[in-house]
Design a protein around this motif. Structure first.
Motif, PDB file in Angstrom:
ATOM      1  N   MET A  82       0.828  -1.203   0.000  1.00  9.41           N
ATOM      2  CA  MET A  82       0.000   0.000   0.000  1.00  9.41           C
ATOM      3  C   MET A  82       0.866   1.258   0.000  1.00  9.41           C
ATOM      4  O   MET A  82       0.359   2.352  -0.199  1.00  9.41           O
ATOM      5  CB  MET A  82      -0.922   0.025   1.224  1.00  9.41           C
ATOM      6  CG  MET A  82      -1.938  -1.086   1.251  1.00  9.41           C
ATOM      7  SD  MET A  82      -3.017  -1.109  -0.180  1.00  9.41           S
ATOM      8  CE  MET A  82      -4.267   0.042   0.322  1.00  9.41           C
ATOM      9  N   ALA A  83       2.160   1.102   0.276  1.00 11.59           N
ATOM     10  CA  ALA A  83       3.061   2.254   0.233  1.00 11.59           C
ATOM     11  C   ALA A  83       3.597   2.475  -1.174  1.00 11.59           C
ATOM     12  O   ALA A  83       4.485   3.296  -1.367  1.00 11.59           O
ATOM     13  CB  ALA A  83       4.205   2.064   1.220  1.00 11.59           C
ATOM     14  N   HIS A  84       3.050   1.747  -2.146  1.00 10.22           N
ATOM     15  CA  HIS A  84       3.524   1.901  -3.518  1.00 10.22           C
ATOM     16  C   HIS A  84       3.333   3.338  -4.019  1.00 10.22           C
ATOM     17  O   HIS A  84       4.212   3.909  -4.661  1.00 10.22           O
ATOM     18  CB  HIS A  84       2.762   0.945  -4.435  1.00 10.22           C
ATOM     19  CG  HIS A  84       3.158   1.044  -5.864  1.00 10.22           C
ATOM     20  ND1 HIS A  84       4.298   0.464  -6.354  1.00 10.22           N
ATOM     21  CD2 HIS A  84       2.583   1.686  -6.905  1.00 10.22           C
ATOM     22  CE1 HIS A  84       4.397   0.740  -7.634  1.00 10.22           C
ATOM     23  NE2 HIS A  84       3.375   1.478  -7.995  1.00 10.22           N
ATOM     24  N   GLY A  85       2.182   3.905  -3.703  1.00 10.47           N
ATOM     25  CA  GLY A  85       1.924   5.292  -4.100  1.00 10.47           C
ATOM     26  C   GLY A  85       2.963   6.232  -3.521  1.00 10.47           C
ATOM     27  O   GLY A  85       3.350   7.215  -4.144  1.00 10.47           O
ATOM     28  N   GLU A  86       3.432   5.917  -2.342  1.00 11.50           N
ATOM     29  CA  GLU A  86       4.436   6.778  -1.699  1.00 11.50           C
ATOM     30  C   GLU A  86       5.787   6.636  -2.402  1.00 11.50           C
ATOM     31  O   GLU A  86       6.589   7.560  -2.389  1.00 11.50           O
ATOM     32  CB  GLU A  86       4.556   6.452  -0.212  1.00 11.50           C
ATOM     33  CG  GLU A  86       3.500   7.150   0.639  1.00 11.50           C
ATOM     34  CD  GLU A  86       2.087   6.857   0.207  1.00 11.50           C
ATOM     35  OE1 GLU A  86       1.781   5.686  -0.043  1.00 11.50           O
ATOM     36  OE2 GLU A  86       1.298   7.804   0.096  1.00 11.50           O
ATOM     37  N   MET A  87       6.019   5.470  -3.019  1.00  8.24           N
ATOM     38  CA  MET A  87       7.240   5.331  -3.821  1.00  8.24           C
ATOM     39  C   MET A  87       7.159   6.275  -5.033  1.00  8.24           C
ATOM     40  O   MET A  87       8.148   6.905  -5.397  1.00  8.24           O
ATOM     41  CB  MET A  87       7.392   3.897  -4.324  1.00  8.24           C
ATOM     42  CG  MET A  87       7.567   2.892  -3.230  1.00  8.24           C
ATOM     43  SD  MET A  87       9.124   3.157  -2.425  1.00  8.24           S
ATOM     44  CE  MET A  87       8.765   2.530  -0.845  1.00  8.24           C
ATOM     45  N   VAL A  88       5.972   6.357  -5.617  1.00  4.31           N
ATOM     46  CA  VAL A  88       5.767   7.302  -6.720  1.00  4.31           C
ATOM     47  C   VAL A  88       6.030   8.721  -6.218  1.00  4.31           C
ATOM     48  O   VAL A  88       6.712   9.525  -6.862  1.00  4.31           O
ATOM     49  CB  VAL A  88       4.322   7.168  -7.266  1.00  4.31           C
ATOM     50  CG1 VAL A  88       4.062   8.212  -8.328  1.00  4.31           C
ATOM     51  CG2 VAL A  88       4.087   5.778  -7.817  1.00  4.31           C
ATOM     52  N   MET A  89       5.488   9.005  -5.038  1.00  3.88           N
ATOM     53  CA  MET A  89       5.646  10.333  -4.453  1.00  3.88           C
ATOM     54  C   MET A  89       7.125  10.624  -4.200  1.00  3.88           C
ATOM     55  O   MET A  89       7.614  11.734  -4.481  1.00  3.88           O
ATOM     56  CB  MET A  89       4.822  10.359  -3.161  1.00  3.88           C
ATOM     57  CG  MET A  89       4.716  11.682  -2.473  1.00  3.88           C
ATOM     58  SD  MET A  89       5.796  11.818  -1.057  1.00  3.88           S
ATOM     59  CE  MET A  89       5.190  10.592   0.073  1.00  3.88           C
ATOM     60  N   VAL A  90       7.852   9.629  -3.694  1.00  3.21           N
ATOM     61  CA  VAL A  90       9.282   9.811  -3.452  1.00  3.21           C
ATOM     62  C   VAL A  90       9.998  10.113  -4.770  1.00  3.21           C
ATOM     63  O   VAL A  90      10.873  10.992  -4.830  1.00  3.21           O
ATOM     64  CB  VAL A  90       9.871   8.562  -2.765  1.00  3.21           C
ATOM     65  CG1 VAL A  90      11.388   8.563  -2.844  1.00  3.21           C
ATOM     66  CG2 VAL A  90       9.425   8.508  -1.316  1.00  3.21           C
ATOM     67  N   GLY A  91       9.596   9.427  -5.838  1.00  7.99           N
ATOM     68  CA  GLY A  91      10.184   9.697  -7.149  1.00  7.99           C
ATOM     69  C   GLY A  91       9.937  11.135  -7.582  1.00  7.99           C
ATOM     70  O   GLY A  91      10.836  11.811  -8.094  1.00  7.99           O
ATOM     71  N   ALA A  92       8.714  11.614  -7.357  1.00  8.98           N
ATOM     72  CA  ALA A  92       8.385  12.986  -7.741  1.00  8.98           C
ATOM     73  C   ALA A  92       9.219  13.980  -6.929  1.00  8.98           C
ATOM     74  O   ALA A  92       9.719  14.973  -7.465  1.00  8.98           O
ATOM     75  CB  ALA A  92       6.896  13.239  -7.541  1.00  8.98           C
ATOM     76  N   TYR A  93       9.379  13.701  -5.642  1.00  9.43           N
ATOM     77  CA  TYR A  93      10.184  14.603  -4.812  1.00  9.43           C
ATOM     78  C   TYR A  93      11.657  14.542  -5.196  1.00  9.43           C
ATOM     79  O   TYR A  93      12.367  15.545  -5.101  1.00  9.43           O
ATOM     80  CB  TYR A  93       9.979  14.295  -3.319  1.00  9.43           C
ATOM     81  CG  TYR A  93       8.829  15.063  -2.733  1.00  9.43           C
ATOM     82  CD1 TYR A  93       9.003  16.342  -2.210  1.00  9.43           C
ATOM     83  CD2 TYR A  93       7.551  14.547  -2.742  1.00  9.43           C
ATOM     84  CE1 TYR A  93       7.950  17.066  -1.707  1.00  9.43           C
ATOM     85  CE2 TYR A  93       6.481  15.258  -2.242  1.00  9.43           C
ATOM     86  CZ  TYR A  93       6.682  16.517  -1.731  1.00  9.43           C
ATOM     87  OH  TYR A  93       5.630  17.240  -1.238  1.00  9.43           O
ATOM     88  N   THR A  94      12.097  13.348  -5.615  1.00 10.09           N
ATOM     89  CA  THR A  94      13.482  13.259  -6.090  1.00 10.09           C
ATOM     90  C   THR A  94      13.676  14.167  -7.300  1.00 10.09           C
ATOM     91  O   THR A  94      14.689  14.864  -7.417  1.00 10.09           O
ATOM     92  CB  THR A  94      13.811  11.807  -6.454  1.00 10.09           C
ATOM     93  OG1 THR A  94      13.481  10.982  -5.355  1.00 10.09           O
ATOM     94  CG2 THR A  94      15.271  11.658  -6.787  1.00 10.09           C
ATOM     95  N   THR A  95      12.673  14.163  -8.196  1.00  8.13           N
ATOM     96  CA  THR A  95      12.736  15.059  -9.352  1.00  8.13           C
ATOM     97  C   THR A  95      12.886  16.505  -8.896  1.00  8.13           C
ATOM     98  O   THR A  95      13.705  17.261  -9.423  1.00  8.13           O
ATOM     99  CB  THR A  95      11.446  14.930 -10.179  1.00  8.13           C
ATOM    100  OG1 THR A  95      11.151  13.562 -10.343  1.00  8.13           O
ATOM    101  CG2 THR A  95      11.593  15.595 -11.511  1.00  8.13           C
TER     102      THR A  95
END
Lengths: 545, 374
Positions: free
Chosen positions: A282-295
């Protein structure tokens, strides 16, 4: 008509009848054969406004290379004439450094200021300038500029422009521009209410062939037409409506594919962690979010240390997001998920808790507000294709989603890691007996899925708000995509994403975005009812898990 | 016999505690050291409503193994049914003084009551709807889901999508349920003004009584043959099916009952907190409710009540004292409870065997099956 009479007449009637006067004058001016005509420069140097306006129009269609400069100077109040009548009617353009001859553009020694008067403009001259500037481009050597000018004339449909358009049409060699010119002519003709019935019918047919929203609204706005024309107009509107409907359909398909690409990006990583490993993350969406913040962080770093690379920031963000999210995923697998294998419901709850922690952590570090991730120039703008307008960033995302999926498939199919992953998933004990370190492969698999989610974050940062809640918006949809597509099957994920995207966008215009979601949900439940096999690739007792 | 002691202790805590608080609120003067202020009464009432929701979730998750991530939807639907009654009850006392239309409808320019609002001026009708609306939705949803043998995490995800869709739907103004703002500014319930202290005490006591009733009935039902079959389905659905039972019928029955209980909890919740809005449907709420049950202990019912009260006490404290840290705390709670405390507090206290939750057996069977079939 002497200048004096004309001035008096203009003073009284100008506002009421300037359109008509202009049209007549222009028609008269253009009707004269060009060589026999007076010098347009001399007309502009005249002291009555109608003559000036006439001169402006004449100059615009003369093809004189100085026309653009002179008309711009007149617009900006930089055009000067001799104060007293002179047979050669000199005209000067004031430049920053002095004066130039309007006819030749050559620099001249400054004439005595007392002998000069500025050529002033009134509303009718200003209108003439506007039309002229549009018309100037009609005779530009570049077809694109001619097309733009014709399009502008079409949009304005100013009655005075009709002779201009006809003149340009006679010269036009480019079929595309000629078509727009014919449309402009049709619009102008219909708008002005002139022309006989066959001409009007032809104009209606021309607009019906154009078949866009502006043609439709123009046709719909026409009042008081003769019955034959009126019925042709309503038929044309019906034709246009059908065409628009067709384009609308295609547009929906495009929007659906575009949404599907976003879903595909978000779901590709999940297809690995959930589809291949069976881990409900369920933390998969947060991995996406982490990717966006990395950007976001990469962009900030580039802006700080290497501003020259700003345009390419995204290219650096992609590997960075993959590594950051991938390492985070591996850490999560090693510290949390490996204790929960075989307990999917507990995994779900624990990873949900993890997602709350990650969200709050990002909120604490970066603040709750949206972060501004800029788009590079090569990702902005739009391309038009027939009646469609495709935004470039969406096109990139579609391409990127396909690329990511292809890369993922290639890794799983041909890569050494992919081979190990498939071995472990097919038969864990046998793989272990062959010397594969299965716990390590588990961690790498989870890291791969999380890294893909991070890459999805890079793409989503271009079209969505980069906020701590970014991931939440995609998690439910991503799971639905994987479930619909069939677990453990990347082609299924592609299918599921496109299906969900297209269905969603097709229902949306009729029922609104929210009801579309609900309808998609109901559709999904029915779909699962019909195709439970798509839901459960596992056989036998494992299906109970 | 230990389980019986647990039942009695739970009932004593719920009913006795509620009665004690009520007495301390009504019978002691406001300045007294033992006086319980009214806000505590409504807070406790709120916790008890959450406990009802937790009992409902424990029925389906603890006993039938259906991990629902959308039970707050039934809770909120019950709440909306009650909210509609309370809105009609305001009558002409609203801002726009329209005797029929609630304020928000006047505000968005409606001049006619939508058909689905008919009847909500009667208290009995609203009470019926409180049970019927969640019940029918649960029946339809469950009938589709269980018949097609959607189970495990797939069902969880679909329940989550259900509540998410409902949340989006209720956010719409044209749904006629107040949109974003929901319903609030209630005046009275069945003739009792809501701002009076005795009303909130009465509501709290009713909630405690409903909770106790739901607890006792659920407890009794789970001891019957029906309950035993449910546990069998949870632990080995295929085997139960092969024995001649129809798991989908059992699941559907407990699912609908659970939804009705959740709806009743929501209906009691709304008059006590004074507002109902679409955020009650948020998927996060449902998952949080599941963790109450996990904290207290699955398949114990008493644990559900304990967990709901404890976690919400913690939430109240955290969100006022350390609001930044609440998500960290609840997130950690999720992780720690699932990894280290799968049987919850009751399981920990009661020791082995009491909760009768064969946690290891299905886990082992599943992983064995996983290894075998990949």
């Amino acid at each position: 008509m002497t200048p004096m009479q004309s001035k008096i007449a203009a003073g009284g009637r100008c506002l009421r009848s300037c359109g008509l006067v202009l049209a007549l004058l222009l028609a008269a001016a253009l009707a004269w054969p060009a060589p026999a005509r007076a010098d347009p420069f001399a007309a502009i140097a005249a002291t009555n406004f109608d003559a000036v306006a006439d001169g402006v129009r004449a100059l615009a269609v003369s093809g004189n290379p100085r026309a653009a400069a002179v008309i711009a100077a007149l617009r900006d109040g930089r055009l000067y004439a001799w104060r007293w009548p002179r047979p050669d009617a000199p005209l000067f353009i004031r430049t920053d450094s002095g004066f130039a001859d309007a006819r030749t553009g050559a620099k001249v020694s400054a004439p005595p200021p007392l002998n000069l008067r500025r050529v002033i403009v009134n509303d009718s001259v200003r209108a003439a300038i506007e039309t002229a500037e549009g018309a100037l481009d009609l005779f530009s050597p570049q077809p694109a500029a001619r097309r733009r000018a014709a399009e502008a004339l079409y949009q304005s449909a100013a009655p005075g422009a009709l002779p201009l358009i006809e003149r340009a049409l006679a010269k036009e060699r480019d079929a595309g521009v000629a078509r727009v010119l014919r449309e402009a002519k049709a619009a102008t003709l219909l708008k002005s209410g002139s022309g006989d019935i066959p001409a009007r019918l032809a104009a209606v047919a021309e607009l019906a062939a154009r078949a866009d929203l502006s043609a439709r609204s123009l046709l719909a706005s026409l009042q008081g037409q003769p019955p034959t024309v009126a019925s042709a107009i309503s038929a044309a509107i019906a034709t246009i409506d059908r065409r628009l409907e067709l384009w609308g359909l295609l547009e929906n398909v495009y929007y659906g594919i575009s949404l599907g690409a976003v879903l595909l990006l978000a779901a590709s990583g999940l297809a690995i962690t959930f589809g291949v490993m069976g881990v409900i993350n369920m933390a998969h969406g947060e991995m996406v979010m982490v990717g966006a913040y990395t950007t976001f962080v990469v962009q900030q770093l580039i802006a700080a240390f290497a501003p020259a690379l700003t345009e390419l920031g995204l290219l650096f963000a992609i590997p960075a997001a993959f590594v950051v999210a991938g390492l985070l995923g591996m850490a999560i697998e090693r510290t949390l998920i490996r204790f929960l294998y075989g307990r999917p419901l507990e995994t779900l709850l624990a990873t949900w808790g993890l997602s709350l922690i990650l969200q709050q952590a990002v909120r604490s570090i970066f603040g709750p507000t949206n972060q501004n991730v800029t788009s590079p120039d090569w990702m902005s703008g739009a391309v038009s294709l027939g009646g469609l307008t495709l935004t470039v960033n969406r096109l990139w995302i579609i391409a990127f989603a396909i690329l990511v999926l292809a890369a993922l498939m290639a890794v799983l199919r041909w890569g050494g890691l992919g081979r190990n992953i498939r071995a472990v998933m097919q038969n864990r004990r046998m793989a272990a007996a062959m010397g594969i370190r299965t716990p390590w492969i588990d961690a790498l698999t989870f890291g791969l899925g999380s890294g893909i989610a991070g890459i999805a974050g890079v793409a989503l940062s271009q079209i969505d708000n980069v906020s701590p809640n970014l991931g939440q918006n995609y998690i439910i949809d991503s799971f639905l995509v994987v479930v619909v597509g069939g677990v453990g099957n990347l082609w299924g994920t592609l299918f599921g994403a496109m299906l969900l995207g297209v269905v969603d966008k097709f229902v949306e215009p009729f029922e609104g975005a929210v009801l579309a979601k609900i309808i998609v949900l109901v559709f999904l439940i029915l779909f699962i009812q019909r195709r439970p096999g798509g839901m459960f690739p596992l056989k036998g007792r494992a299906a109970e898990a | 016999m230990r389980a019986d002691r647990l039942t009695i202790a739970t009932l004593a805590c719920v009913l006795g505690g509620a009665a004690l608080l009520a007495a301390l609120n009504l019978l002691t003067p406001a300045g007294s050291a033992v006086h319980v202020p009214s806000f505590v009464i409504s807070l406790v009432g709120k916790y008890l409503c959450y406990a009802i929701l937790a009992v409902a979730i424990d029925l389906v998750w603890g006993y039938a193994g259906i991990l629902t991530l959308g039970h707050a939807a039934f809770f909120a639907l019950g709440g909306y049914a009650m909210g509609m009654y309370l809105m009609r009850e305001i009558g002409a006392r609203g801002v726009y003084a329209n005797p029929v239309l609630p304020d928000f409808m006047v505000f968005i320019g409606w001049n006619k009551l939508p058909w689905y609002w008919y009847g909500f001026d009667h208290f009995w009708f609203a009470l019926a709807m409180v049970a019927l609306v969640p019940g029918v939705l649960a029946w339809v949803f469950g009938w589709f889901a269980f018949r097609s043998r959607v189970s495990g995490v797939y069902l969880s995800i679909i329940t989550q999508a259900l509540t998410y869709a409902l949340m989006l739907a209720f956010f719409r103004n044209d749904m006629g349920f107040g949109g974003n703002n929901g319903m609030t500014d209630f005046k009275d319930i069945a003739g009792f003004p809501l701002n009076r202290e005795t009303t909130s005490v009465g509501l709290m006591l009713i909630t405690a009584a409903v909770l106790a009733t739901a607890f006792v009935l659920a407890r009794a039902a789970m001891r019957t043959r029906f309950g035993k079959v449910l546990v069998a389905i949870r632990d080995a659905e295929a085997r139960t099916r092969f024995l001649g039972y129809r798991p989908e019928a059992y699941k559907l029955a407990v699912w609908v009952a659970s939804a009705v209980i959740a709806g009743i909890g929501g209906a009691l919740y709304v008059p006590q907190v004074g507002i109902i809005n679409p955020s009650e449907f948020a998927p996060g709420n449902s998952i949080e409710a599941v963790i109450w049950v996990a904290v207290g202990g699955r398949a114990t019912l008493a644990g559900a009540i304990l967990g709901a009260v404890l976690v919400n006490l913690g939430k109240t404290w955290f969100t006022s004292a350390l609001p930044e840290l609440w998500l960290f705390a609840i997130g950690l709670l999720f992780i720690l409870v699932t990894v280290f405390l799968p049987r919850g507090i009751i399981g920990l206290v009661a020791g082995r065997g009491a909760a009768a939750l064969p946690e290891h057996e299905p886990a082992a069977a599943n992983s064995a099956a996983r290894e075998a079939t990949g």
